[in-house]
Motif scaffolding. Structure first.
Motif, PDB file in Angstrom:
ATOM      1  N   PHE A 272      41.744  23.552  37.382  1.00 19.09           N
ATOM      2  CA  PHE A 272      41.378  24.673  36.509  1.00 19.09           C
ATOM      3  C   PHE A 272      40.065  25.325  36.946  1.00 19.09           C
ATOM      4  O   PHE A 272      39.887  26.537  36.794  1.00 19.09           O
ATOM      5  CB  PHE A 272      41.279  24.196  35.064  1.00 19.09           C
ATOM      6  N   HIS A 273      39.150  24.535  37.484  1.00 20.74           N
ATOM      7  CA  HIS A 273      37.921  25.124  38.037  1.00 20.74           C
ATOM      8  C   HIS A 273      38.264  26.053  39.187  1.00 20.74           C
ATOM      9  O   HIS A 273      37.678  27.136  39.332  1.00 20.74           O
ATOM     10  CB  HIS A 273      36.973  24.017  38.497  1.00 20.74           C
ATOM     11  N   GLU A 274      39.237  25.671  39.986  1.00 19.17           N
ATOM     12  CA  GLU A 274      39.649  26.531  41.097  1.00 19.17           C
ATOM     13  C   GLU A 274      40.374  27.773  40.584  1.00 19.17           C
ATOM     14  O   GLU A 274      40.284  28.841  41.183  1.00 19.17           O
ATOM     15  CB  GLU A 274      40.535  25.745  42.061  1.00 19.17           C
ATOM     16  N   VAL A 275      41.091  27.648  39.469  1.00 16.02           N
ATOM     17  CA  VAL A 275      41.684  28.827  38.829  1.00 16.02           C
ATOM     18  C   VAL A 275      40.583  29.804  38.428  1.00 16.02           C
ATOM     19  O   VAL A 275      40.673  31.014  38.698  1.00 16.02           O
ATOM     20  CB  VAL A 275      42.516  28.428  37.594  1.00 16.02           C
ATOM     21  N   ALA A 276      39.536  29.283  37.792  1.00  9.77           N
ATOM     22  CA  ALA A 276      38.421  30.148  37.382  1.00  9.77           C
ATOM     23  C   ALA A 276      37.783  30.821  38.586  1.00  9.77           C
ATOM     24  O   ALA A 276      37.418  32.009  38.533  1.00  9.77           O
ATOM     25  CB  ALA A 276      37.391  29.326  36.604  1.00  9.77           C
ATOM     26  N   ASN A 277      37.632  30.105  39.683  1.00 12.68           N
ATOM     27  CA  ASN A 277      37.096  30.706  40.908  1.00 12.68           C
ATOM     28  C   ASN A 277      37.987  31.831  41.411  1.00 12.68           C
ATOM     29  O   ASN A 277      37.504  32.876  41.860  1.00 12.68           O
ATOM     30  CB  ASN A 277      36.950  29.649  41.999  1.00 12.68           C
ATOM     31  N   ALA A 278      39.299  31.620  41.342  1.00 14.58           N
ATOM     32  CA  ALA A 278      40.229  32.636  41.823  1.00 14.58           C
ATOM     33  C   ALA A 278      40.203  33.884  40.955  1.00 14.58           C
ATOM     34  O   ALA A 278      40.384  35.002  41.449  1.00 14.58           O
ATOM     35  CB  ALA A 278      41.646  32.060  41.879  1.00 14.58           C
ATOM     36  N   LEU A 279      39.972  33.699  39.659  1.00 16.86           N
ATOM     37  CA  LEU A 279      39.917  34.846  38.752  1.00 16.86           C
ATOM     38  C   LEU A 279      38.619  35.629  38.911  1.00 16.86           C
ATOM     39  O   LEU A 279      38.583  36.833  38.634  1.00 16.86           O
ATOM     40  CB  LEU A 279      40.067  34.374  37.305  1.00 16.86           C
ATOM     41  N   ASP A 280      37.564  34.957  39.325  1.00 19.65           N
ATOM     42  CA  ASP A 280      36.249  35.603  39.441  1.00 19.65           C
ATOM     43  C   ASP A 280      35.577  35.156  40.728  1.00 19.65           C
ATOM     44  O   ASP A 280      34.582  34.416  40.709  1.00 19.65           O
ATOM     45  CB  ASP A 280      35.388  35.243  38.224  1.00 19.65           C
ATOM     46  N   PRO A 281      36.117  35.568  41.885  1.00 19.85           N
ATOM     47  CA  PRO A 281      35.587  35.066  43.164  1.00 19.85           C
ATOM     48  C   PRO A 281      34.122  35.420  43.393  1.00 19.85           C
ATOM     49  O   PRO A 281      33.426  34.704  44.120  1.00 19.85           O
ATOM     50  CB  PRO A 281      36.502  35.718  44.202  1.00 19.85           C
ATOM     51  N   ALA A 282      33.628  36.490  42.799  1.00 21.28           N
ATOM     52  CA  ALA A 282      32.225  36.866  42.994  1.00 21.28           C
ATOM     53  C   ALA A 282      31.276  35.845  42.384  1.00 21.28           C
ATOM     54  O   ALA A 282      30.114  35.747  42.803  1.00 21.28           O
ATOM     55  CB  ALA A 282      31.960  38.245  42.391  1.00 21.28           C
ATOM     56  N   ARG A 283      31.736  35.087  41.398  1.00 22.34           N
ATOM     57  CA  ARG A 283      30.901  34.077  40.747  1.00 22.34           C
ATOM     58  C   ARG A 283      31.418  32.666  41.011  1.00 22.34           C
ATOM     59  O   ARG A 283      31.092  31.731  40.268  1.00 22.34           O
ATOM     60  CB  ARG A 283      30.842  34.338  39.235  1.00 22.34           C
ATOM     61  N   ALA A 284      32.199  32.497  42.047  1.00 20.09           N
ATOM     62  CA  ALA A 284      32.798  31.195  42.338  1.00 20.09           C
ATOM     63  C   ALA A 284      31.734  30.164  42.698  1.00 20.09           C
ATOM     64  O   ALA A 284      30.720  30.478  43.324  1.00 20.09           O
ATOM     65  CB  ALA A 284      33.804  31.326  43.475  1.00 20.09           C
ATOM     66  N   THR A 285      31.971  28.938  42.278  1.00 20.82           N
ATOM     67  CA  THR A 285      31.117  27.809  42.640  1.00 20.82           C
ATOM     68  C   THR A 285      31.996  26.738  43.276  1.00 20.82           C
ATOM     69  O   THR A 285      33.209  26.691  43.033  1.00 20.82           O
ATOM     70  CB  THR A 285      30.410  27.228  41.404  1.00 20.82           C
ATOM     71  N   PRO A 286      31.432  25.870  44.107  1.00 27.46           N
ATOM     72  CA  PRO A 286      32.252  24.872  44.805  1.00 27.46           C
ATOM     73  C   PRO A 286      33.051  24.002  43.836  1.00 27.46           C
ATOM     74  O   PRO A 286      32.533  23.552  42.811  1.00 27.46           O
ATOM     75  CB  PRO A 286      31.218  24.057  45.581  1.00 27.46           C
ATOM     76  N   THR A 287      34.302  23.785  44.175  1.00 29.86           N
ATOM     77  CA  THR A 287      35.154  22.898  43.389  1.00 29.86           C
ATOM     78  C   THR A 287      35.142  21.519  44.031  1.00 29.86           C
ATOM     79  O   THR A 287      35.514  21.365  45.194  1.00 29.86           O
ATOM     80  CB  THR A 287      36.588  23.433  43.320  1.00 29.86           C
ATOM     81  N   THR A 288      34.697  20.520  43.283  1.00 35.35           N
ATOM     82  CA  THR A 288      34.612  19.152  43.775  1.00 35.35           C
ATOM     83  C   THR A 288      35.139  18.202  42.707  1.00 35.35           C
ATOM     84  O   THR A 288      35.559  18.629  41.631  1.00 35.35           O
ATOM     85  CB  THR A 288      33.152  18.780  44.093  1.00 35.35           C
ATOM     86  N   CYS A 289      35.087  16.905  42.998  1.00 39.00           N
ATOM     87  CA  CYS A 289      35.508  15.916  41.995  1.00 39.00           C
ATOM     88  C   CYS A 289      34.666  16.015  40.729  1.00 39.00           C
ATOM     89  O   CYS A 289      35.154  15.704  39.623  1.00 39.00           O
ATOM     90  CB  CYS A 289      35.406  14.510  42.574  1.00 39.00           C
TER      91      CYS A 289
END
Length: 294
Positions: A272-289
């Motif tokens: 879901f964190h990666e979903v949020a990144n995809a929806l707002d790539p300008a504010r994306a943060t690294p997705t990790t464990c």
């Protein structure tokens, strides 16, 4: 006839396929009508048609459930997750069979795409936004491609995020190759649950969907897959090829994430964190464990 091939028979695989067919037979039998409590299930902050997108998140998000899913149960975690981040979030039911409550996504997929078309128009009309973003799980990540390619959806959609989508169909771990050993099984699936038959790798629907390329211009695509997917197999067939495509393997983000097909779309906060990144790539943060606590 669907393009399923013969394969070596194994007792375990035959029992598994037989169970699948019995489940389909039970599903298409007359079912009780959903109770008022069932149809009024809470949506915890989404499907609010008074919601107006903010400057930070100017597009509404439409959630598209998977096969056997519905507009509430598939999104009990992801929808509030996105609402809490300031999105206007909406979800629909599609692919209903007569007399079968709750378990949707079983009708012909081209007709389901038409239902998505109507729903997106409804959401855009209510919110005043010119475009929406789509997030779908399983069939819900693949079916919108038909809407984009054949129903004019590309003019109304900015991004499509597919979580474990069967973009090129599925072999169901090879079980589809056993169907010729069960007389009438192909007809049972095709006639009574066409949404299942459409998703088989090599079906007429899948061939039409992918003819001429996987994507259309003007839409950003993200695919989030798990190597432990036991439903959409092989899992790499979920990936798309084309411009503006990002294919993500969950285990590349968090090697110890063991989510399979259902979990990645319903409870996995790393996905879901990666979903949020995809929806707002300008504010994306690294997705990790560690994203599980975000």
């Amino acid at each position: 006839m669907l393009p399923w091939n013969r394969a070596r028979r194994t007792p375990r695989a035959r029992r598994t396929l037989a169970a699948l067919l019995l489940a389909v037979a039970a599903l298409v039998a007359p079912a009780a009508t959903a109770t008022a409590a069932e149809t009024a299930a809470p949506s915890r902050g989404w499907n609010d048609y008074s919601c107006k997108p903010s400057a930070a998140h100017p597009r509404p998000v439409v959630l598209v459930h998977g096969t056997f899913g519905n507009s509430v149960d598939n999104w009990l975690v992801l929808a509030p997750y996105l609402v809490s981040r300031g999105y206007c979030v909406f979800s629909l039911d599609y692919g209903q069979l007569p007399g079968v409550p709750f378990f949707h996504g079983l009708g012909p997929i081209d007709r389901s795409a038409g239902q998505l078309d109507v729903f997106v128009d409804k959401v855009l009309g209510a919110t005043g936004a010119p475009e929406a973003d789509l997030v779908g799980h399983s069939q819900g990540g693949m079916m919108p491609n038909y809407y984009l390619k054949f129903l004019g959806g590309a003019d109304k959609v900015n991004a499509l995020v597919g979580i474990a989508p069967d973009n090129h169909g599925t072999t169901l771990l090879g079980l589809t190759r056993l169907l010729p050993y069960f007389p009438g099984a192909e007809d049972l699936l095709t006639m009574n649950t066409p949404g299942l038959a459409d998703q088989i790798a090599g079906s007429a629907f899948i061939r039409k969907l992918n003819a001429g390329g996987d994507t259309v211009p003007g839409v950003r695509y993200t695919v989030i897959a798990t190597r432990y997917d036991e439903v959409v197999t092989p899992y790499r067939t979920q990936y798309l090829d084309g411009p503006n495509v990002r294919n993500v393997l969950l285990q590349d983000l968090c090697p110890v994430d063991l989510s399979e097909h259902v979990a990645i779309g319903t409870v996995d906060r790393i996905a879901f964190h990666e979903v949020a990144n995809a929806l707002d790539p300008a504010r994306a943060t690294p997705t990790t464990c560690a994203s599980v606590i975000g």
